[in-house]
Design an enzyme around this catalytic site. Structure first.
Site, mmCIF file in Angstrom:
data_model
loop_
_atom_site.group_PDB
_atom_site.id
_atom_site.type_symbol
_atom_site.label_atom_id
_atom_site.label_comp_id
_atom_site.label_asym_id
_atom_site.label_seq_id
_atom_site.Cartn_x
_atom_site.Cartn_y
_atom_site.Cartn_z
ATOM 1 N N ASN A 7 29.080 25.385 0.899
ATOM 2 C CA ASN A 7 27.804 26.088 0.728
ATOM 3 C C ASN A 7 27.765 26.587 -0.715
ATOM 4 O O ASN A 7 28.365 27.611 -1.043
ATOM 5 C CB ASN A 7 27.728 27.243 1.730
ATOM 6 C CG ASN A 7 26.412 27.998 1.640
ATOM 7 O OD1 ASN A 7 25.578 27.714 0.775
ATOM 8 N ND2 ASN A 7 26.237 28.970 2.528
ATOM 9 N N ARG A 92 25.700 22.370 2.911
ATOM 10 C CA ARG A 92 24.490 23.094 3.280
ATOM 11 C C ARG A 92 23.460 22.895 2.166
ATOM 12 O O ARG A 92 23.757 23.123 0.994
ATOM 13 C CB ARG A 92 24.796 24.582 3.408
ATOM 14 C CG ARG A 92 23.540 25.360 3.724
ATOM 15 C CD ARG A 92 23.711 26.822 3.449
ATOM 16 N NE ARG A 92 22.469 27.515 3.769
ATOM 17 C CZ ARG A 92 22.087 28.635 3.199
ATOM 18 N NH1 ARG A 92 22.844 29.203 2.285
ATOM 19 N NH2 ARG A 92 20.962 29.191 3.546
ATOM 20 N N HIS A 181 17.052 29.346 7.996
ATOM 21 C CA HIS A 181 18.060 29.710 9.008
ATOM 22 C C HIS A 181 18.069 28.714 10.169
ATOM 23 O O HIS A 181 18.536 29.038 11.265
ATOM 24 C CB HIS A 181 17.811 31.112 9.607
ATOM 25 C CG HIS A 181 17.944 32.252 8.655
ATOM 26 N ND1 HIS A 181 17.117 33.345 8.695
ATOM 27 C CD2 HIS A 181 18.822 32.480 7.664
ATOM 28 C CE1 HIS A 181 17.467 34.204 7.757
ATOM 29 N NE2 HIS A 181 18.503 33.696 7.107
ATOM 30 N N ARG A 242 13.788 42.011 1.031
ATOM 31 C CA ARG A 242 12.537 41.227 0.947
ATOM 32 C C ARG A 242 11.452 41.896 1.768
ATOM 33 O O ARG A 242 11.720 42.463 2.827
ATOM 34 C CB ARG A 242 12.755 39.808 1.469
ATOM 35 C CG ARG A 242 13.661 38.996 0.593
ATOM 36 C CD ARG A 242 13.791 37.576 1.117
ATOM 37 N NE ARG A 242 15.131 37.076 0.851
ATOM 38 C CZ ARG A 242 15.826 36.312 1.681
ATOM 39 N NH1 ARG A 242 15.319 35.936 2.837
ATOM 40 N NH2 ARG A 242 17.025 35.912 1.352
ATOM 41 N N GLU A 335 24.676 40.825 15.419
ATOM 42 C CA GLU A 335 25.981 40.725 16.073
ATOM 43 C C GLU A 335 26.705 42.066 16.135
ATOM 44 O O GLU A 335 27.554 42.278 17.010
ATOM 45 C CB GLU A 335 26.874 39.725 15.318
ATOM 46 C CG GLU A 335 26.397 38.290 15.455
ATOM 47 C CD GLU A 335 27.053 37.351 14.455
ATOM 48 O OE1 GLU A 335 28.187 37.624 14.016
ATOM 49 O OE2 GLU A 335 26.410 36.338 14.107
ATOM 50 N N GLU A 385 27.125 28.602 11.421
ATOM 51 C CA GLU A 385 26.426 27.523 10.721
ATOM 52 C C GLU A 385 27.409 26.458 10.222
ATOM 53 O O GLU A 385 27.101 25.268 10.218
ATOM 54 C CB GLU A 385 25.621 28.108 9.556
ATOM 55 C CG GLU A 385 24.477 28.972 10.059
ATOM 56 C CD GLU A 385 23.945 29.966 9.042
ATOM 57 O OE1 GLU A 385 22.918 29.665 8.436
ATOM 58 O OE2 GLU A 385 24.555 31.037 8.853
#
Ligand code: AMP
Length: 398
Positions: A7, A92, A181, A242, A335, A385
């Site tokens: 990634n 990714r 996502h 954001r 989580e 992921e």
């Protein structure tokens, strides 16, 4: 088969080496400050080898990949004897536009298509492309696969992905909702179906990925039918920094009043807004919880806004799918924060959701946190992921 998952960011590169026989992570790590000075933290997870955590020069991503391969294969820190044991690399990639509805083996045509998607993700895709090129330079002909954040959302119908703008902006420029996502939403939704013991094709699911960036996804019979992020990851829920959904008129008003350039304005919307902007405390939900506990009203407001928006968007997806069988919480906040899960779930009384507070207090495992009688089930599923990237890479390479 052993697969290296990469990634790559603009100045960082995360990796995991996964043994696909057992799906065990053999080693993981992070290169930071690439192009500035350089630091590598490499953590072997098999063989009892020590952690490497030191500064070392990383002028470009190629040196970073070379350093990763060196550590993965070294006598002191390594988990494989040589690079030839790494069968494939999964990358990714943030944006696949409308070109990629699934993962793909990387060849020259794919690289050209990735370049064409770059205007959609000018910060992310160039870094992903640099990571792929660096891997090619260091690893030669090892097969590589691109796994896209946007791909899972390509099943959205036009009524969900279109913006109500003149049609030619979609037709000529690709202006539409893409969503992000996707790899996470895909992982947790399929895991949720497994946990429920039902084929995903029989389920209506809502997945709430709540981390530094947050998005919600409606998954109807295994396919994404709507998601809260849009053309960029800026919109939908208020996030760490954001702004989430915003009337475009506000942008014009602030730019006129304060003389901001478009870059300054976007910096405010991306980096200084969200729960950080509202609270003035932090983008980290742990700090907000602590501040709210001590009576900080703006921290409380930021948290209330976040909970409200998750509930509001999830509620709209219940309408979109005409029902829901299960709601999933995942990512850093989803989580770890029992308070956040409880606060959001308290909006779902109309769905017959009942939370088991003891189950909700557990951490770090796939778990159903609704009571056995709850009409709609609620799960916490830690996202993975990297495993999705590794599985796609295995399947495509094989
Ligand atoms: P992610 O982007 O998925 O890595 O999530 C990162 C975010 O998870 C951090 O910014 C924290 O706000 C949040 N987080 C991690 N642990 C907790 C916790 N115990 N309680 C609340 N938020 C947490």
């Amino acid at each position: 088969m052993k697969i290296l998952v990469i990634n790559a960011g603009s100045s960082s590169l995360k990796y995991q080496l996964i043994d696909m026989e057992t799906e065990q992570v053999m080693a993981k790590g992070l290169c930071e400050r690439i192009g500035i000075d350089g630091h590598l933290k490499h953590t072997p997870l098999v063989g009892g080898k020590p952690v490497f955590n030191e500064d070392l020069p990383l002028p470009t991503h190629s040196e970073a990949i070379a350093a990763v391969i060196d550590k993965l294969t070294s006598a002191e820190y390594g988990v494989v004897a040589s690079m030839s044991e790494i069968d494939a690399v999964g990358h990714r990639v943030v944006h696949g536009g409308e070109k990629f509805a699934s993962s793909v083996k990387i060849d020259d045509a794919v690289m050209a298509a990735l370049e064409e998607c770059t205007p959609f993700a000018p910060l992310h895709n160039p870094a992903n492309i640099t990571g792929i090129n660096a891997c090619k330079a260091v690893m030669g002909d090892v097969p590589m696969v691109a796994v896209f954040d946007t791909a899972f959302h390509q099943t959205m119908p036009g009524k969900a992905y279109m913006y109500a703008l003149p049609y030619e902006y979609y037709q000529n420029d690709g202006i539409r909702r893409y969503g992000f996502h996707g790899t996470s939403h895909r992982y947790v939704s399929s895991r949720c179906a497994e946990l429920m013991g039902k084929p995903i094709e029989e389920l209506k699911l809502i997945s709430c990925h709540m981390g530094n960036g947050s998005s919600i996804c409606a998954i109807d019979h295994g396919k994404c039918v709507d998601t809260s992020m849009g053309f960029t990851p800026l919109v939908g829920l208020p996030m760490g920094t954001r702004c989430g959904d915003l009337d475009a008129g506000v942008i014009q008003f602030l730019m006129n009043k304060y003389g901001y350039s478009i870059d300054e304005m976007l910096n405010i919307l991306n980096k200084k807004s969200g729960v950080l902007g509202v609270s003035g405390v932090s983008s980290d939900f742990r700090d907000l919880d602590a501040a709210a506990e001590k009576g900080n009203d703006r921290a409380r407001l930021a948290l209330d806004m976040f909970h409200y928006w998750v509930a509001k968007v999830a509620g709209s997806y219940v309408a979109a799918m005409n029902g829901v069988d299960a709601i999933i919480y995942t990512a850093g906040v989803g989580e770890n924060s029992a308070e956040t899960r409880a606060a959001i779930s308290s909006y779902f009384g109309y769905l017959g959701v009942e939370i088991d507070s003891e189950a909700n207090s557990k951490r770090g495992e796939d778990i159903m946190i609704s009571t056995p009688d709850s009409k709609v089930k609620v799960f916490v599923i830690p996202t993975n992921e990297e495993l999705v990237i590794a599985r796609d890479t295995r399947d495509i390479v094989a």
